[in-house]
Design an enzyme around this catalytic site. Structure first.
Site, PDB file in Angstrom:
ATOM      1  N   ASP A  80      -1.558  10.590  -3.205  1.00 36.03           N
ATOM      2  CA  ASP A  80      -0.381   9.756  -3.444  1.00 36.03           C
ATOM      3  C   ASP A  80       0.434  10.263  -4.641  1.00 36.03           C
ATOM      4  OD1 ASP A  80      -2.603   9.116  -4.954  1.00 36.03           O
ATOM      5  OD2 ASP A  80      -2.537   6.968  -4.545  1.00 36.03           O
ATOM      6  N   ALA A 130       3.030   5.917  -8.113  1.00 35.75           N
ATOM      7  CA  ALA A 130       4.433   6.239  -8.375  1.00 35.75           C
ATOM      8  C   ALA A 130       4.792   5.922  -9.828  1.00 35.75           C
ATOM      9  CB  ALA A 130       5.337   5.467  -7.420  1.00 35.75           C
ATOM     10  N   GLY A 170       0.823  -1.206   0.000  1.00 34.87           N
ATOM     11  CA  GLY A 170       0.000   0.000   0.000  1.00 34.87           C
ATOM     12  C   GLY A 170       0.859   1.258   0.000  1.00 34.87           C
ATOM     13  N   GLY A 214       1.711   2.728  -2.652  1.00 35.81           N
ATOM     14  CA  GLY A 214       1.327   3.556  -3.800  1.00 35.81           C
ATOM     15  C   GLY A 214       2.144   3.272  -5.047  1.00 35.81           C
TER      16      GLY A 214
END
Ligand code: MEV
Length: 323
Positions: free
Chosen positions: A156, A115, A109, A111
């Protein structure tokens, strides 16, 4: 032909998850574990993707079919849609070869999909010599996330773009980098992979049935997130920890906590952490704790004893960059 290497950091939510989907703020920090993406311009009308960490090798797709994905790992869906959106927005086109490499598991988690999306846009803008400032990059990356999974505040993406620790309001209405040098963080992984859209939907249903109540929980989360911003900037981690505990109880009220998360959170608190909470959508993934450095070892081993895996990260990592 021309090629480029880009990297973007993973992230950890410190405060404000779920509330940030509903026009409230959150605070997120980046971690020093990164996703690396190599993009090469090649002849032809195909893209070719190798993403070993999600089991994708030699995957190809015709340019005309980009974005039509079924049963593909999430990271690859994000990559394809990023390329499609970039080509459409800037009216460019080329065959591409892409390789991704991750320093962290997509299970945590942290991200990985966001990314990879941010790294793809940064790399493509360099290769095609198209200037994209952070805001432009954010807007196109956010559109991509919404195209693929329908939900997402974009926090994120902002973390992966700006890097460091960021105060963020839904959809990038506010992105304020916070000058915090160190964060006394411990991270524990439950071993359970959570699905963000499922958890967001769960909260949406609760809100549909109890709008005033759930909105007032979001307001409380918003209050404590604003307060945490001030305390973090002052370096008052003890009081920030207290707010983490409050945030955790409010997330519990939203129904996104689990027994496994609770076990790790309680273990951390009982060994003297200043505060602990789940980080992200809940339902699994990771918890975080703020600790006094002298207590690090004790808190880490308590988390392990409670069934968690300690993940060593350094927060406040640099945002997306050309390698
Ligand atoms: C997930 O890591 C955080 C949520 O707030 C969703 C989002 O902000 O996109 C639950």
């Amino acid at each position: 032909m021309k090629k480029i290497k880009v990297s973007a950091p993973g992230k950890l939510m410190l405060f404000g998850e779920h509330a940030v989907v509903y026009n409230r703020p959150c605070i997120v920090t980046t971690v020093d574990q990164r996703i690396r993406v190599l993009i090469e311009l090649v002849f032809g009308d195909e893209i070719k993707i190798d993403a070993p960490e999600v089991g994708v090798a030699g995957y190809t797709k015709k340019l005309g079919l980009l974005g039509q994905h079924k049963n593909l790992p999430k990271g690859v869906q994000f990559l394809e849609t990023s390329i499609k959106n970039f080509f459409e927005k800037y009216k460019v086109k080329s065959g591409l070869r892409i390789e991704t490499k991750s320093e962290f598991s997509s299970e945590f988690g942290f991200g990985s999909s966001s990314a990879v999306t941010v790294a793809a846009f940064k790399g493509l803008s360099e290769l095609f010599k198209i200037k994209m400032d952070n805001k432009k990059l954010f807007d196109l990356a956010h559109k991509t996330v919404l195209d693929v999974q329908g939900v997402g505040s974009g926090f994120d993406l902002a973390a992966a773009i700006w890097g460091g620790t960021v105060f963020f309001v839904t959809g990038g209405k506010k992105v304020i980098p916070l000058k915090v040098k160190k964060l006394p963080l411990v991270v524990g992984y439950t071993g359970i992979k959570a699905d963000t859209p499922t958890m967001v939907k769960k909260v949406a249903i609760l809100r549909e049935n109890n709008k005033k109540l759930v909105d007032s929980i979001f307001d409380q989360i918003s209050l404590l997130t604003n307060k945490a911003k001030t305390l973090l900037l002052r370096g008052n981690f003890k009081k920030t920890g207290e707010l983490m505990n409050l945030n955790q109880e409010l997330l519990d009220a939203l129904g996104v906590n689990t027994k496994e998360l609770s076990n790790l959170i309680i273990a951390a608190r009982e060994t003297g952490a200043w505060g602990a909470k789940l980080s992200g959508a809940g339902g699994g993934d990771c918890m975080i704790a703020f600790i006094k450095e002298e207590k690090r070892k004790a808190v880490e081993s308590a988390i392990q004893k409670a069934g968690g895996r300690v993940i060593k990260v350094r927060p406040n990592a640099e945002g997306v960059k050309i390698e």
